[in-house]
Design an enzyme around this catalytic site. Structure first.
Site, PDB file in Angstrom:
ATOM      1  N   ALA A  58       0.778  -1.230  -0.022  1.00 23.66           N
ATOM      2  CA  ALA A  58       0.017  -0.055  -0.051  1.00 23.66           C
ATOM      3  C   ALA A  58       0.962   1.448  -0.021  1.00 23.66           C
ATOM      4  O   ALA A  58       0.337   2.364  -0.274  1.00 23.66           O
ATOM      5  CB  ALA A  58      -1.045  -0.007   1.146  1.00 23.66           C
ATOM      6  N   SER A 106       4.393   0.907  -1.074  1.00 21.02           N
ATOM      7  CA  SER A 106       5.585   0.957  -1.861  1.00 21.02           C
ATOM      8  C   SER A 106       5.578  -0.243  -2.580  1.00 21.02           C
ATOM      9  O   SER A 106       4.856  -1.230  -2.357  1.00 21.02           O
ATOM     10  CB  SER A 106       6.924   1.088  -1.011  1.00 21.02           C
ATOM     11  OG  SER A 106       7.185  -0.055  -0.389  1.00 21.02           O
ATOM     12  N   GLY A 107       6.196  -0.255  -3.651  1.00 21.90           N
ATOM     13  CA  GLY A 107       6.302  -1.619  -4.612  1.00 21.90           C
ATOM     14  C   GLY A 107       7.701  -1.860  -4.923  1.00 21.90           C
ATOM     15  O   GLY A 107       8.659  -1.066  -4.796  1.00 21.90           O
ATOM     16  N   ARG A 108       8.125  -3.019  -5.462  1.00 19.40           N
ATOM     17  CA  ARG A 108       9.353  -3.473  -5.870  1.00 19.40           C
ATOM     18  C   ARG A 108       9.218  -4.681  -6.616  1.00 19.40           C
ATOM     19  O   ARG A 108       8.287  -5.315  -6.811  1.00 19.40           O
ATOM     20  CB  ARG A 108      10.283  -4.090  -4.530  1.00 19.40           C
ATOM     21  CG  ARG A 108       9.827  -4.971  -3.792  1.00 19.40           C
ATOM     22  CD  ARG A 108       9.911  -5.037  -2.272  1.00 19.40           C
ATOM     23  NE  ARG A 108       9.753  -3.857  -1.465  1.00 19.40           N
ATOM     24  CZ  ARG A 108       8.376  -3.675  -1.145  1.00 19.40           C
ATOM     25  NH1 ARG A 108       7.420  -4.500  -1.214  1.00 19.40           N
ATOM     26  NH2 ARG A 108       8.367  -2.368  -0.580  1.00 19.40           N
ATOM     27  N   ALA A 146      -4.779  -6.515  -0.314  1.00 17.05           N
ATOM     28  CA  ALA A 146      -5.996  -7.199  -0.493  1.00 17.05           C
ATOM     29  C   ALA A 146      -7.115  -6.459  -0.515  1.00 17.05           C
ATOM     30  O   ALA A 146      -7.026  -5.103  -0.395  1.00 17.05           O
ATOM     31  CB  ALA A 146      -6.244  -8.283   0.962  1.00 17.05           C
ATOM     32  N   ASP A 170      -0.489 -10.363  -0.276  1.00 20.74           N
ATOM     33  CA  ASP A 170       0.887 -10.021   0.132  1.00 20.74           C
ATOM     34  C   ASP A 170       1.201 -10.654   1.519  1.00 20.74           C
ATOM     35  O   ASP A 170       2.166 -11.183   1.746  1.00 20.74           O
ATOM     36  CB  ASP A 170       1.486  -8.659   0.132  1.00 20.74           C
ATOM     37  CG  ASP A 170       0.388  -7.596   1.063  1.00 20.74           C
ATOM     38  OD1 ASP A 170      -0.490  -8.208   1.741  1.00 20.74           O
ATOM     39  OD2 ASP A 170       0.434  -6.453   0.962  1.00 20.74           O
ATOM     40  N   ASN A 217      -6.068  -8.566  12.049  1.00 17.99           N
ATOM     41  CA  ASN A 217      -5.370  -7.260  11.193  1.00 17.99           C
ATOM     42  C   ASN A 217      -5.472  -6.073  12.026  1.00 17.99           C
ATOM     43  O   ASN A 217      -6.307  -5.687  12.866  1.00 17.99           O
ATOM     44  CB  ASN A 217      -6.392  -6.947   9.993  1.00 17.99           C
ATOM     45  CG  ASN A 217      -5.705  -6.259   9.141  1.00 17.99           C
ATOM     46  OD1 ASN A 217      -4.639  -5.970   9.129  1.00 17.99           O
ATOM     47  ND2 ASN A 217      -6.535  -5.965   8.061  1.00 17.99           N
ATOM     48  N   GLN A 266       3.945   5.951   9.465  1.00 19.89           N
ATOM     49  CA  GLN A 266       4.266   6.489   8.080  1.00 19.89           C
ATOM     50  C   GLN A 266       3.636   7.959   8.088  1.00 19.89           C
ATOM     51  O   GLN A 266       4.146   8.831   7.435  1.00 19.89           O
ATOM     52  CB  GLN A 266       3.664   5.571   7.051  1.00 19.89           C
ATOM     53  CG  GLN A 266       4.463   4.170   7.153  1.00 19.89           C
ATOM     54  CD  GLN A 266       3.823   3.193   6.292  1.00 19.89           C
ATOM     55  OE1 GLN A 266       2.576   3.356   5.713  1.00 19.89           O
ATOM     56  NE2 GLN A 266       4.329   2.018   6.088  1.00 19.89           N
TER      57      GLN A 266
END
Length: 486
Positions: free
Chosen positions: A10, A12-14, A78, A234, A293, A301
């Site tokens: 949610a 960052s991505g890689r 999700a 994830d 959760n 953040q």
């Protein structure tokens, strides 16, 4: 063989590549990019087109490293979905689960179906952002025009290959999948005005999706890619990389959210599981991720973004260490912290309402957040032991939060459990391992976890002797005080 993980969270991505060398994992980050929702026209949207461009840039870099061929797995967060017409075009941009449209939807749907009925059908924890509640609030005319409803990682796979599936680990988070049959529940579909034909066929992790359609992306020099359906949620991918050995361990997948739970073979649908709001999500190899959760690193953040001075997360942890912990008791799981206009002001309001010391400095804010996360983790661990009727001896913290030594020690202190931190890139590692299992280079998840233990240093935090009972009692009292102010 070279394996490629597309791992989008949610925030960052890689894109990472990996291979197995003499029983050890050798992984490399090829491309990293930021992610986040955009607020527009009164709603929060994901920029999916930007994510696709970043993914293609990452795959182009994979080829630039000399990898002409590879397999690819995709995982994301999700519950969010894409609405497509008959031609496969998006009918609208993708609304984020942090959007406020579902704030009161659980109560609306309960007029038709009780919590008990929904929980017995799905075993899924009640969260206002679950897909079921998002679809309940969806524009009915838009739903009528919808040919396909696709979860975000499935949609990305569809954009790359033209093949449509609904991968089951992510499907289970919708609160529409029947936990007993493993299929979507017709009564729940009817309650939210959708039908089974609008979802692509369900599939398990480890199946081939299709080949990357390089011809669709002439502006990019891409490798030849076989796209696999890994555990596309994830957290499900991260749990594959949790280096637990026996049945007495739990995990915290620590990122924007903290997912705390255990791995089971069968769901737990007891009254106590419902009372504590635990979820039974599907994992790889037909396992059940019995978890809760928890808001996680989202709060820090947001605080970091708002602080006038520039702090790294490491610096915030160091500043927090200079402050006495447990000076405030704040229920970070309260919905008020899901997406406030100002996270710092919301924490201040909470403390003011409950007549507690207001954290002012960066260190005080960080210490407040980490202290209360540790308390919430400890409460959840105790709940897990009560519901599962099994002792937890080891707590594995995986994901980005494993870097935070300060929070890891607080968690050990509050839970009374030994904390094992690492690996940090657990989600991408689990994604890669699922591809390796599908390729039969790794036998099974047990062997995959053995490879993790051999490949990465795991830092151990042993609990200090503190008055946990008094701290938790004070936390609970302040939670009730905050509720009474509403």
């Amino acid at each position: 063989m070279i394996y490629t993980a597309i791992d989008v969270g949610a925030s960052s991505g890689r894109v990472m590549v990996g291979e197995l060398k003499e029983g050890k994992l050798d992984i490399q980050e090829v491309h990293r990019f930021t992610n986040g929702f955009i607020q527009r026209e009164g709603h929060c949207f994901w920029d999916i087109d930007r994510l696709l461009k970043q993914i293609l840039q990452g795959l182009q870099k994979v080829k630039a490293l000399g990898h002409e061929r590879c397999t690819v797995g995709i995982d994301t967060w999700a519950v969010d979905y894409v609405l497509l017409d008959e031609k496969g075009n998006r009918l609208r941009e993708v609304i984020s689960y942090r959007d406020g449209r579902t704030d009161h939807t659980i109560g609306k749907l309960e007029r038709t179906l009780s919590r008990d009925i929904i929980y017995q059908k799905t075993g899924i924890q009640f969260q206002p952002f679950n897909t079921m509640y998002q679809l309940y609030e969806e524009d009915r005319e838009l739903l009528k025009a919808t040919d396909k409803i696709m979860m975000v990682p499935d949609y990305i796979g569809y954009c790359l290959t033209g093949k449509a599936v609904t991968e089951i680990t992510n499907a289970s988070t919708t609160q529409l999948l029947n936990v007993s049959t493993g299929k979507f529940d017709p009564e729940l579909f009817e309650a939210v005005s959708v039908h089974e034909q609008q979802f692509a066929p369900l599939t398990e992790p480890g199946c081939e999706l299709g080949m990357l359609r390089n011809d669709w992306f002439p502006d990019y020099d891409l490798p030849v890619c076989k796209v696999m359906t890994v555990a596309t949620h994830d957290t499900a991918s991260a749990v594959i990389a949790a280096p637990g050995i026996n049945d007495s361990w739990a995990y915290i997948s620590s990122g924007t959210w903290s997912l705390i739970g255990v791995e089971n073979q069968t769901p737990i649908l007891t009254d106590l599981a419902l009372k504590y709001n635990y979820t039974n999500e599907r994992g790889a190899n037909s396992t059940i991720r019995f978890l809760k959760n928890i808001i996680g690193m989202w709060v820090i953040q947001q605080v970091r973004q708002q602080l006038q001075a520039s702090y790294s997360f490491q610096q915030l942890a160091e500043e927090a260490r200079k402050t006495e912990p447990f000076q405030q008791f704040v229920n970070l799981n309260d919905e008020r912290f899901l997406n406030p206009d100002s996270m710092i002001e919301e924490i201040e309001h909470y403390c003011r309402e409950t007549r507690q010391k207001i954290p002012r400095t960066a260190g005080e804010l960080a210490c407040c957040i980490y202290s209360n996360l540790a308390i919430i983790y400890a409460i959840a661990i105790k709940e897990l032991e009560t519901v599962t009727e099994k002792p937890i001896e080891q707590l594995h913290i995986i994901g980005g939060g494993a870097r935070n030594d300060f929070l890891n020690q607080l968690t050990a202190d509050m839970s009374g459990k030994a904390v094992y931190a690492g690996p940090i890139e657990a989600t991408a590692i689990g994604n890669l391992l699922m591809q390796m299992i599908a390729a039969k280079e790794v036998k099974d998840i047990k062997e995959a976890r053995q490879a993790v233990r051999h490949s990465y240093p795991i830092k151990v935090f042993t609990p200090n002797d503190i008055d946990r009972g008094t701290i938790i009692q004070s936390f609970r009292k302040n939670v009730m005080k905050a509720l009474s102010k509403r």
